[in-house]
Design a protein around this motif. Structure first.
Motif, PDB file in Angstrom:
ATOM      1  N   LEU A 273      49.686 -20.300 -46.433  1.00 38.28           N
ATOM      2  CA  LEU A 273      49.578 -21.542 -45.674  1.00 38.28           C
ATOM      3  C   LEU A 273      48.339 -21.444 -44.798  1.00 38.28           C
ATOM      4  CD1 LEU A 273      51.070 -24.224 -44.691  1.00 38.28           C
ATOM      5  CD2 LEU A 273      51.977 -22.806 -42.854  1.00 38.28           C
ATOM      6  N   THR A 274      47.594 -22.556 -44.688  1.00 40.63           N
ATOM      7  CA  THR A 274      46.420 -22.581 -43.825  1.00 40.63           C
ATOM      8  C   THR A 274      46.855 -22.577 -42.359  1.00 40.63           C
ATOM      9  OG1 THR A 274      45.153 -23.803 -45.475  1.00 40.63           O
ATOM     10  CG2 THR A 274      44.315 -23.836 -43.219  1.00 40.63           C
ATOM     11  N   LEU A 275      46.256 -21.702 -41.573  1.00 41.51           N
ATOM     12  CA  LEU A 275      46.603 -21.602 -40.152  1.00 41.51           C
ATOM     13  C   LEU A 275      46.059 -22.807 -39.394  1.00 41.51           C
ATOM     14  CD1 LEU A 275      45.791 -17.840 -39.591  1.00 41.51           C
ATOM     15  CD2 LEU A 275      48.058 -18.856 -39.557  1.00 41.51           C
ATOM     16  N   SER A 276      46.865 -23.334 -38.496  1.00 41.06           N
ATOM     17  CA  SER A 276      46.432 -24.459 -37.673  1.00 41.06           C
ATOM     18  C   SER A 276      45.850 -24.006 -36.339  1.00 41.06           C
ATOM     19  CB  SER A 276      47.616 -25.408 -37.416  1.00 41.06           C
ATOM     20  OG  SER A 276      48.653 -24.742 -36.720  1.00 41.06           O
ATOM     21  N   GLY A 277      45.976 -22.729 -36.015  1.00 38.94           N
ATOM     22  CA  GLY A 277      45.458 -22.219 -34.752  1.00 38.94           C
ATOM     23  C   GLY A 277      46.270 -21.023 -34.308  1.00 38.94           C
TER      24      GLY A 277
ATOM     25  N   ALA B  45      41.853 -18.911 -34.364  1.00 36.74           N
ATOM     26  CA  ALA B  45      43.060 -18.158 -34.689  1.00 36.74           C
ATOM     27  C   ALA B  45      42.831 -16.663 -34.648  1.00 36.74           C
ATOM     28  CB  ALA B  45      43.567 -18.567 -36.073  1.00 36.74           C
ATOM     29  N   THR B  46      41.594 -16.251 -34.736  1.00 33.43           N
ATOM     30  CA  THR B  46      41.325 -14.818 -34.773  1.00 33.43           C
ATOM     31  C   THR B  46      40.495 -14.346 -33.593  1.00 33.43           C
ATOM     32  OG1 THR B  46      39.369 -15.243 -36.156  1.00 33.43           O
ATOM     33  CG2 THR B  46      41.445 -14.788 -37.290  1.00 33.43           C
ATOM     34  N   ARG B  47      40.017 -15.282 -32.744  1.00 29.63           N
ATOM     35  CA  ARG B  47      39.127 -14.895 -31.661  1.00 29.63           C
ATOM     36  C   ARG B  47      39.640 -15.488 -30.361  1.00 29.63           C
ATOM     37  NH1 ARG B  47      34.235 -16.983 -29.571  1.00 29.63           N
ATOM     38  NH2 ARG B  47      34.465 -18.828 -30.851  1.00 29.63           N
ATOM     39  N   ASP B  48      39.469 -14.780 -29.258  1.00 29.33           N
ATOM     40  CA  ASP B  48      39.908 -15.286 -27.970  1.00 29.33           C
ATOM     41  C   ASP B  48      38.854 -14.948 -26.925  1.00 29.33           C
ATOM     42  OD1 ASP B  48      41.460 -16.447 -25.991  1.00 29.33           O
ATOM     43  OD2 ASP B  48      42.500 -14.577 -25.553  1.00 29.33           O
ATOM     44  N   SER B  49      37.701 -15.582 -27.050  1.00 28.96           N
ATOM     45  CA  SER B  49      36.609 -15.305 -26.115  1.00 28.96           C
ATOM     46  C   SER B  49      36.552 -16.319 -24.985  1.00 28.96           C
ATOM     47  CB  SER B  49      35.273 -15.299 -26.864  1.00 28.96           C
ATOM     48  OG  SER B  49      35.104 -16.501 -27.588  1.00 28.96           O
ATOM     49  N   GLY B  50      37.420 -17.346 -25.018  1.00 31.31           N
ATOM     50  CA  GLY B  50      37.401 -18.341 -23.968  1.00 31.31           C
ATOM     51  C   GLY B  50      36.205 -19.270 -24.101  1.00 31.31           C
ATOM     52  N   THR B  51      35.795 -19.875 -22.969  1.00 33.58           N
ATOM     53  CA  THR B  51      34.654 -20.790 -22.947  1.00 33.58           C
ATOM     54  C   THR B  51      33.387 -19.981 -22.721  1.00 33.58           C
ATOM     55  OG1 THR B  51      36.041 -22.555 -22.071  1.00 33.58           O
ATOM     56  CG2 THR B  51      33.671 -22.801 -21.810  1.00 33.58           C
ATOM     57  N   THR B  52      32.470 -20.027 -23.683  1.00 37.75           N
ATOM     58  CA  THR B  52      31.270 -19.174 -23.638  1.00 37.75           C
ATOM     59  C   THR B  52      30.021 -20.047 -23.630  1.00 37.75           C
ATOM     60  OG1 THR B  52      31.372 -18.968 -26.051  1.00 37.75           O
ATOM     61  CG2 THR B  52      32.405 -17.224 -24.764  1.00 37.75           C
TER      62      THR B  52
ATOM     63  N   ALA C   4      48.506 -12.764 -41.096  1.00 39.35           N
ATOM     64  CA  ALA C   4      47.358 -13.674 -41.008  1.00 39.35           C
ATOM     65  C   ALA C   4      46.118 -12.976 -41.539  1.00 39.35           C
ATOM     66  CB  ALA C   4      47.135 -14.117 -39.565  1.00 39.35           C
ATOM     67  N   ARG C   5      45.484 -13.603 -42.543  1.00 39.40           N
ATOM     68  CA  ARG C   5      44.249 -13.063 -43.109  1.00 39.40           C
ATOM     69  C   ARG C   5      43.306 -14.215 -43.442  1.00 39.40           C
ATOM     70  NH1 ARG C   5      47.723  -9.608 -46.292  1.00 39.40           N
ATOM     71  NH2 ARG C   5      47.632  -7.441 -45.567  1.00 39.40           N
ATOM     72  N   GLY C   6      42.062 -14.135 -42.921  1.00 38.84           N
ATOM     73  CA  GLY C   6      41.042 -15.096 -43.311  1.00 38.84           C
ATOM     74  C   GLY C   6      41.412 -16.545 -43.093  1.00 38.84           C
ATOM     75  N   GLY C   7      42.069 -16.861 -41.995  1.00 41.31           N
ATOM     76  CA  GLY C   7      42.420 -18.241 -41.708  1.00 41.31           C
ATOM     77  C   GLY C   7      43.643 -18.756 -42.444  1.00 41.31           C
ATOM     78  N   ARG C   8      44.367 -17.865 -43.137  1.00 42.42           N
ATOM     79  CA  ARG C   8      45.577 -18.272 -43.840  1.00 42.42           C
ATOM     80  C   ARG C   8      46.723 -17.340 -43.465  1.00 42.42           C
ATOM     81  NH1 ARG C   8      44.912 -22.090 -47.498  1.00 42.42           N
ATOM     82  NH2 ARG C   8      46.932 -21.680 -48.470  1.00 42.42           N
ATOM     83  N   LEU C   9      47.931 -17.883 -43.545  1.00 44.90           N
ATOM     84  CA  LEU C   9      49.135 -17.103 -43.304  1.00 44.90           C
ATOM     85  C   LEU C   9      49.714 -16.735 -44.663  1.00 44.90           C
ATOM     86  CD1 LEU C   9      51.014 -16.097 -41.016  1.00 44.90           C
ATOM     87  CD2 LEU C   9      52.411 -18.126 -41.429  1.00 44.90           C
ATOM     88  N   GLU C  10      49.626 -15.444 -45.000  1.00 46.50           N
ATOM     89  CA  GLU C  10      50.121 -14.969 -46.286  1.00 46.50           C
ATOM     90  C   GLU C  10      51.579 -14.540 -46.121  1.00 46.50           C
ATOM     91  OE1 GLU C  10      47.539 -11.962 -47.747  1.00 46.50           O
ATOM     92  OE2 GLU C  10      45.790 -13.292 -47.870  1.00 46.50           O
TER      93      GLU C  10
ATOM     94  N   VAL D 240      59.477 -14.289 -36.788  1.00 40.94           N
ATOM     95  CA  VAL D 240      58.517 -14.850 -35.843  1.00 40.94           C
ATOM     96  C   VAL D 240      57.251 -14.023 -35.938  1.00 40.94           C
ATOM     97  CG1 VAL D 240      58.032 -15.394 -33.431  1.00 40.94           C
ATOM     98  CG2 VAL D 240      60.352 -15.620 -34.315  1.00 40.94           C
ATOM     99  N   VAL D 241      56.120 -14.696 -36.143  1.00 41.20           N
ATOM    100  CA  VAL D 241      54.846 -14.005 -36.313  1.00 41.20           C
ATOM    101  C   VAL D 241      53.870 -14.495 -35.252  1.00 41.20           C
ATOM    102  CG1 VAL D 241      52.935 -13.518 -37.875  1.00 41.20           C
ATOM    103  CG2 VAL D 241      55.251 -13.825 -38.787  1.00 41.20           C
ATOM    104  N   ALA D 242      53.289 -13.561 -34.523  1.00 46.80           N
ATOM    105  CA  ALA D 242      52.262 -13.890 -33.532  1.00 46.80           C
ATOM    106  C   ALA D 242      50.906 -13.815 -34.208  1.00 46.80           C
ATOM    107  CB  ALA D 242      52.326 -12.922 -32.349  1.00 46.80           C
ATOM    108  N   VAL D 243      50.175 -14.932 -34.205  1.00 45.92           N
ATOM    109  CA  VAL D 243      48.879 -15.016 -34.883  1.00 45.92           C
ATOM    110  C   VAL D 243      47.792 -15.201 -33.836  1.00 45.92           C
ATOM    111  CG1 VAL D 243      47.448 -16.340 -36.471  1.00 45.92           C
ATOM    112  CG2 VAL D 243      49.867 -15.969 -36.987  1.00 45.92           C
ATOM    113  N   GLY D 244      46.768 -14.333 -33.918  1.00 51.12           N
ATOM    114  CA  GLY D 244      45.614 -14.474 -33.044  1.00 51.12           C
ATOM    115  C   GLY D 244      45.977 -14.343 -31.577  1.00 51.12           C
ATOM    116  N   ALA D 245      45.295 -15.121 -30.758  1.00 54.46           N
ATOM    117  CA  ALA D 245      45.488 -15.069 -29.309  1.00 54.46           C
ATOM    118  C   ALA D 245      46.647 -15.984 -28.936  1.00 54.46           C
ATOM    119  CB  ALA D 245      44.211 -15.503 -28.593  1.00 54.46           C
TER     120      ALA D 245
END
Length: 685
Positions: free
Chosen positions: A568-572, A121-128, A523-529, A586-591
């Motif tokens: 709420l816990t983020l699902s992705g 949810a917070t990183r978008d590095s693709g397949t590494t 979005a903070r620390g894997g949760r949606l506040e 509408v909230v855009a979270v992460g990538a």
């Protein structure tokens, strides 16, 4: 544990001395052989024996502990591997490679899975995969690295420029010739000016198709708009920004006839709306001590362009003073209120008195300007309580407070009302905590009777002192006293005049952070506040729909300051849609446009050059034949038809050394004497 034999020399004399003796002996013996002297061969054998003794040769036997070579099996568990039958092929190939590696007793196989980390949810590095390989080999000497086998669809996003020291092999899990429709954002701005359009460019890629493709465009979850585009061509659209803060733009191409996944048919762009320099018109009805309070505040804000007029002499008052001694320019009534009215973001009337200077036609135009989205602030002077006040003009229809005709002249401290403690304009003002505010007194207020809006400040006897109201698309504020300047001067301890007036001006100009009715999610620390700001007390429930379409109800608890909070816990990563029944967000979270899904077609082209440079091979698992696993010697090709090779390094540590002298001193001496005696005997015959 095995041993190895080596021959070593430790001369009993310095090497130069030994070399000199050898040269001298060689010359003497050469002369003897040239003259065919008797006993020359016996002397040669004796010299060679003595020189070998001085060289002190030894036979060294090493005790060696051989290490197992290390191979790495990298398994791609990224989301694109869940497409079609790739997961099943991956598991079958991993099991086969693991079983084949067990057949080699000198090989250790390390299995590394990557791509399923929980911070998506917070990183978008693709397949590494190559980063994972580097981590797996961090504690492995390169002389023990036998090679690596990668099981992946081939879409690897961290392929290095150079191959590691060892063969790399790729087992491709997808099928050759896969097709997939995908929407690509070509260019999108991160920021834009409010009330001005921004340009967004995108392209729909679908190889082998030429017919038009419908694309749905939606702004802030509004009504969708359909565009028709040709595949492979860039399309540019203009998107208006109607408000400050985040504007979320969604694009979705219709599904194609051959789709691997619909995820990459969608794209989301978040544009932060910022206002250009705000234009404020300040009209002071007459000179007074508080006039500069507003001017200094607005001039100190670098984002504000201020136009300020002070009416020094009304048109109906004549005296002998020349006009050029009273004003710099004539009041441009027509230009301000007919030509350029809509260019202003805020109009402030400061102690304005109706004296036929601004005709009712223009005052009605100002009222209409507010209805269309403009903003007006009326700061009342004593004249507001009389028939000369603005309330008795066309502007009166938009003012939330009606004068009673009384002018309250007594010391009082402005109080934050109950609703004012919840409103962001007056919430938490410095000195407002406690029953009695810690700020100075005022001495005059026009008594008002509220007709609407929110009275956030109160004066004597609970009379509304500051009223805020929404009128049509615009906003109006009414301050029933002209003595805020006393706080500026620090009288009786002063007060938070700059903080209050700055918040007031920015609320009128629709600053998103000062909205009194708002739904916010971060979005903070894997949760949606989630926080819901409202002037109405009480807890509430917000419905959150995650990117997969799953809806959850989140209970928000009121904290007593006008804000209810929950999480709420983020699902992705992706778009989260929130609604409390009245407001939506509408909230855009992460990538929201994951790199992982930018192209999901299986390929051997991305990692092909590195695989080839390492001497490895590539095989497509969909062909049904898993290559055999072999051990190869260093320097040989590590792949061939139907097989993949892992290098046999044979690395070892020396655990012990045994040294055996080859020239025992006493035996060599006796042998040399015997040879010399034979030489003498031969020469004496």
């Amino acid at each position: 544990m095995n041993g190895g034999l080596t021959l070593d020399f430790e001369p009993l004399v310095p090497a130069l001395v030994l070399a000199g003796l050898a040269i001298a002996a060689l010359l003497l013996l050469a002369v003897a052989h040239w003259r065919r002297a008797r006993g020359a061969w016996w002397r040669t054998l004796a010299a060679a024996l003595l020189l070998a003794t001085l060289a002190n040769p030894s036979l060294i036997r090493e005790q060696r502990a051989y290490h197992k070579d290390i191979a790495v099996l990298l398994i791609d568990d990224s989301p694109s591997q869940a497409i079609s039958d790739r997961k099943a092929r991956t598991d079958a190939a991993a099991k086969a490679v693991e079983e084949a590696a067990r057949a080699f007793p000198d090989l250790e196989l390390r299995i590394v899975r990557t791509g399923n980390s929980g911070d998506a949810a917070t990183r978008d590095s693709g397949t590494t995969l190559f980063s994972a390989l580097e981590g797996a080999l961090a504690d492995v000497p390169r002389r023990r690295f036998a090679g690596a086998i990668l099981i992946s669809d081939g879409q690897i996003h961290d392929v290095p420029g150079a191959a590691p020291v060892g063969p790399l092999h790729l087992l491709v899990t997808g099928q050759k010739g896969e097709r997939d429709r995908r929407l690509v954002i070509v260019s999108a701005p991160a920021f834009g000016l409010v009330d001005r359009p921004v340009s967004l460019s995108f392209r729909v890629e679908d190889e082998g198709r030429n017919e038009p493709i419908p694309v749905s465009l939606r702004v802030d979850s509004g009504a969708p708009r359909t565009l028709t585009v040709l595949p492979g061509r860039d399309t540019t659209v203009e998107i208006p920004l109607s408000h400050g803060g985040q504007t979320v733009i969604e694009l979705e191409a219709a599904a194609g006839p051959q789709e691997l996944t619909p995820i990459n048919n969608r794209a989301v762009v978040s544009v932060n709306g910022i206002r250009d320099r705000l234009r404020v018109l300040l009209i002071s009805g007459e000179p007074h001590p508080g006039e500069r309070t507003w001017r200094n505040l607005l001039k100190a804000d670098p984002s504000v362009d201020l136009v300020h007029f002070t009416i020094l002499r009304p048109a109906d008052r004549l005296d002998g003073t020349p006009v050029n001694e009273l004003s710099l320019i004539a009041f441009p009534i027509r230009e301000l209120f007919e030509v350029k009215l809509n260019e202003f973001d805020l109009i402030i009337f400061d102690r304005y008195r109706r004296r036929n200077l601004i005709p009712n036609t223009y005052l009605k135009a100002i009222a209409d300007y507010v209805e269309r989205g403009g903003a007006v602030l009326e700061v009342a002077g004593p004249a507001f309580a009389t028939s000369d006040g603005l309330y008795y003009s066309p502007i009166g229809q938009i003012l939330p407070g009606e004068p009673t005709g009384r002018l309250l002249e007594q010391p009082f401290r402005p109080l934050v009302s109950e609703v004012g403690h919840r409103h962001p304009v007056t919430q938490g003002l410095t000195g407002s905590d406690g029953a009695i505010p810690r700020w100075g007194r005022w001495f005059r207020q026009v008594e008002l009777q509220g007709r609407g809006g929110q009275p956030v400040l109160e004066g004597p006897n609970g009379s509304p002192l500051l009223l805020l109201a929404r009128v049509g698309e615009g906003r109006v504020a009414q301050l029933a006293s002209d003595q805020v300047w006393l706080w500026t001067r620090g009288y009786d301890g002063g007060g938070p005049q700059a903080e209050l007036l700055r918040r007031l001006a920015h609320w009128l100009m629709k600053e998103p952070a000062l909205e009194e009715e708002d739904l916010i999610a971060v979005a903070r620390g894997g949760r949606l506040e989630i926080s819901r700001r409202s002037l109405t007390p009480g807890s509430s429930t917000v419905t959150v729909t995650d990117p997969a379409g799953n809806a959850s109800d989140v209970r928000l608890s009121e904290d007593g300051s006008g804000t209810a909070r929950g999480s709420l816990t983020l699902s992705g990563p992706g778009l989260y849609r929130l609604t409390d029944g009245t407001r939506s967000r509408v909230v855009a979270v992460g990538a929201v446009n994951p790199r992982e899904y930018s192209d999901v077609r299986a390929t051997d082209k991305v990692a092909g050059p590195v695989i080839e440079a390492s001497g490895g091979g590539i095989a497509w698992l969909a062909d049904g034949n898993l290559p055999d696993l072999r051990r190869v010697s260093e320097g040989r090709n590590a792949s061939g038809r139907g097989w993949l090779g892992l290098v046999q390094r044979q690395d070892f540590d020396v655990t012990g050394v045994a040294t055996t002298p080859l020239m025992p001193g006493l035996l060599v001496l006796l042998a040399a004497l015997g040879l010399l005696m034979m030489a003498w005997h031969r020469e004496g015959r």
